[in-house]
Motif scaffolding. Structure first.
Motif, PDB file in Angstrom:
ATOM      1  N   ARG A 154      54.577  29.460  55.776  1.00  0.00           N
ATOM      2  CA  ARG A 154      55.226  30.783  56.147  1.00  0.00           C
ATOM      3  C   ARG A 154      54.630  31.812  54.869  1.00  0.00           C
ATOM      4  O   ARG A 154      55.185  32.642  54.622  1.00  0.00           O
ATOM      5  N   GLN A 155      53.305  31.426  54.396  1.00  0.00           N
ATOM      6  CA  GLN A 155      53.063  32.329  53.180  1.00  0.00           C
ATOM      7  C   GLN A 155      51.481  32.478  53.258  1.00  0.00           C
ATOM      8  O   GLN A 155      50.885  32.885  52.633  1.00  0.00           O
ATOM      9  N   TRP A 296      53.275  40.373  53.338  1.00  0.00           N
ATOM     10  CA  TRP A 296      54.473  39.701  53.116  1.00  0.00           C
ATOM     11  C   TRP A 296      55.137  40.096  54.602  1.00  0.00           C
ATOM     12  O   TRP A 296      55.781  39.261  55.104  1.00  0.00           O
ATOM     13  N   LEU A 297      55.005  41.346  55.217  1.00  0.00           N
ATOM     14  CA  LEU A 297      55.481  41.850  56.265  1.00  0.00           C
ATOM     15  C   LEU A 297      54.930  40.904  57.495  1.00  0.00           C
ATOM     16  O   LEU A 297      55.750  40.547  58.280  1.00  0.00           O
ATOM     17  N   SER A 298      53.717  40.753  57.464  1.00  0.00           N
ATOM     18  CA  SER A 298      53.059  39.921  58.659  1.00  0.00           C
ATOM     19  C   SER A 298      53.767  38.543  58.818  1.00  0.00           C
ATOM     20  O   SER A 298      53.695  37.888  59.566  1.00  0.00           O
ATOM     21  N   ASP A 299      54.057  37.994  57.428  1.00  0.00           N
ATOM     22  CA  ASP A 299      54.678  36.596  57.545  1.00  0.00           C
ATOM     23  C   ASP A 299      55.920  36.645  57.880  1.00  0.00           C
ATOM     24  O   ASP A 299      56.574  35.504  58.484  1.00  0.00           O
ATOM     25  N   ARG A 300      56.612  37.900  58.096  1.00  0.00           N
ATOM     26  CA  ARG A 300      58.120  37.733  58.659  1.00  0.00           C
ATOM     27  C   ARG A 300      58.075  38.278  60.028  1.00  0.00           C
ATOM     28  O   ARG A 300      59.098  37.617  60.717  1.00  0.00           O
ATOM     29  N   ILE A 301      57.122  39.091  60.607  1.00  0.00           N
ATOM     30  CA  ILE A 301      57.418  39.547  61.649  1.00  0.00           C
ATOM     31  C   ILE A 301      56.205  39.133  62.597  1.00  0.00           C
ATOM     32  O   ILE A 301      56.262  39.658  63.821  1.00  0.00           O
ATOM     33  N   PHE A 425      53.801  31.735  63.042  1.00  0.00           N
ATOM     34  CA  PHE A 425      54.963  30.839  62.857  1.00  0.00           C
ATOM     35  C   PHE A 425      54.840  29.252  63.073  1.00  0.00           C
ATOM     36  O   PHE A 425      55.644  28.734  63.274  1.00  0.00           O
TER      37      PHE A 425
END
Length: 437
Positions: A154-155, A296-301, A425
């Motif tokens: 996830r990073q 960081w945002l691409s790892d979240r959304i 993901f």
């Protein structure tokens, strides 16, 4: 806290730290783009000294033609270094590429001009750009693969962005050094020898890269294929074309904004060299600040929302942003450049990890390098030349350049929206398995 480490192959030495892994991944990109940036920023001087003509526009087009030549051969370099990365190992490909890139960079610093050796001068420039293009062909893609395969699941976006961060840092260093030279030297000094000092300084970055990349671990290539190129263009051609299309918007946008437009505001808008370079340096510093955030945002959304959002902004905003840059007002120029910067930062936040995740592991270096370099070389690298021709035909009006940039954004948007699955993901099949402690 978990600390990321790479496997060592039987030597029992202490694995490298996370910081060293990240620096090893980005340092070659610093070297590569420092050199390319210098060439773009000193294109007017290089055109006058190596491609002389009574028409200044013809000299500039000649200089950008040599610039484009280095990009046209980048797919060949991608094949060469991609094969090394797939069959021998990521680190070995990275070490070799940074050594090879130092040769044309330093060579530019000592190259005789057209007035000294005649037609041999522009030929030598083209040859150096070709060597640079081949050497750089596998650098960026191998570095982001190295970083992604060294990252927690996830990073990956956050790790991958440091390869691109190094690229922009290299361009920022080139811009800042060019800005320093234009402020401290006279135009005569800058043309006679000042630009050569900037190229010679690239050797320091190259030496640093070789030292840092020693001892960062070897690769496990047990799942390699013996024919990565034929497998890429055969069984995995759908992934190959998808990755190529996803890279077109950022490639065209980047070279339009951070390479060509520096020359545009100088030659067309009449902005002083020092002001143009200073403005460019400032907006590139903003890009460096935005990259970790968008990654960081691409790892979240996810990757797709980032690719679609940034490409859409590039497509819709190309003309108004270029009109601001054409205003001849420094504050309006900054606003236009910042608009492009935001669009590119959003695209790039999702692009790097998506490139790695969409390409099967056994052909990951070759496939990603070939796809990326076709987009970067044949679309992005030719953009300064295309822009110079379009702007000349339009008597300085940037509308045709806006159409070219908007079409590149549309290509990436359609590919991301309709032909790309979300990969952020899911676990990544890795060549080099990381350990945690």
């Amino acid at each position: 806290m978990a600390v990321l480490m790479l496997e060592e192959q039987g030597n029992g030495s202490k694995p490298p730290s996370r910081a060293r892994v990240l620096i090893a991944g980005l340092i070659g990109n610093v070297m590569e783009w420092y050199d390319f940036a210098l060439y773009g920023y000193f294109a007017t001087v290089i055109g006058q000294q190596f491609f002389p003509s009574a028409n200044p526009t013809a000299s500039l087009i000649g200089a950008f033609g040599a610039f484009a030549a280095g990009f046209i051969v980048r797919p060949l370099g991608g094949i060469v270094y991609g094969r090394i990365g797939d069959l021998v190992g990521r680190r070995r490909a990275l070490t070799l590429s940074v050594i090879a890139m130092a040769i044309p960079t330093v060579g530019m610093a000592f190259l005789p001009t057209h007035a000294q050796i005649g037609i041999a001068a522009p030929i030598a420039v083209v040859l150096l750009r070709l060597l640079q293009g081949i050497s750089a062909g596998g650098e960026y893609t191998t570095s982001i693969i190295f970083l992604a395969e060294s990252a927690p699941d996830r990073q990956r976006g956050f790790f991958c962005i440091w390869g691109l961060w190094g690229s922009v840092l290299g361009m920022l260093m080139g811009s800042a050094f060019g800005d320093l030279l234009t402020r401290t030297l006279t135009q005569t000094q800058l043309g006679d020898w000042g630009w050569r000092v900037a190229f010679a300084m690239g050797s320091v970055v190259a030496l640093t890269g070789v030292i840092i990349r020693q001892g960062v671990g070897e690769d496990n290539t047990s799942n390699k294929t013996k024919t990565p190129l034929s497998s890429t263009l055969g069984a995995h051609r759908t992934a190959f074309f998808r990755v190529l299309a996803l890279n077109i918007a950022s490639s065209v946008g980047f070279y339009a904004v951070y390479v060509y437009l520096v020359t545009y505001v100088e030659d067309v808008d009449g902005i002083a060299d020092s002001v143009a370079l200073s403005l460019n340096t400032d907006v590139m510093a903003v890009l460096l600040l935005l990259y970790p955030i968008t990654a960081w945002l691409s790892d979240r959304i996810g990757r797709r929302p980032m690719l679609m959002g940034g490409a859409a902004l590039l497509c819709i905003g190309a003309l108004p942003f270029l009109q601001l840059i054409h205003s001849q007002d420094p504050q309006s120029i900054v606003r236009g450049e910042l608009g492009f910067t935001l669009a590119l930062a959003v695209v790039d936040g999702g692009k790097g990890p998506a490139n790695v995740e969409l390409m099967p592991a056994e052909v990951r270096c070759t496939g990603t390098a070939l796809a990326y370099n076709l987009a970067e070389g044949w679309f992005g690298g030719t953009t300064p030349l295309i822009a110079a021709v379009l702007i000349a035909r339009a008597s300085g009006n940037p509308v045709y350049l806006a159409i070219w940039v908007a079409l590149s954004g549309l290509c990436t948007f359609v590919t991301a929206a309709f032909f790309t699955r979300e990969t952020a993901f899911k676990p990544l099949l890795k060549q080099a398995q990381p350990q945690q402690c």
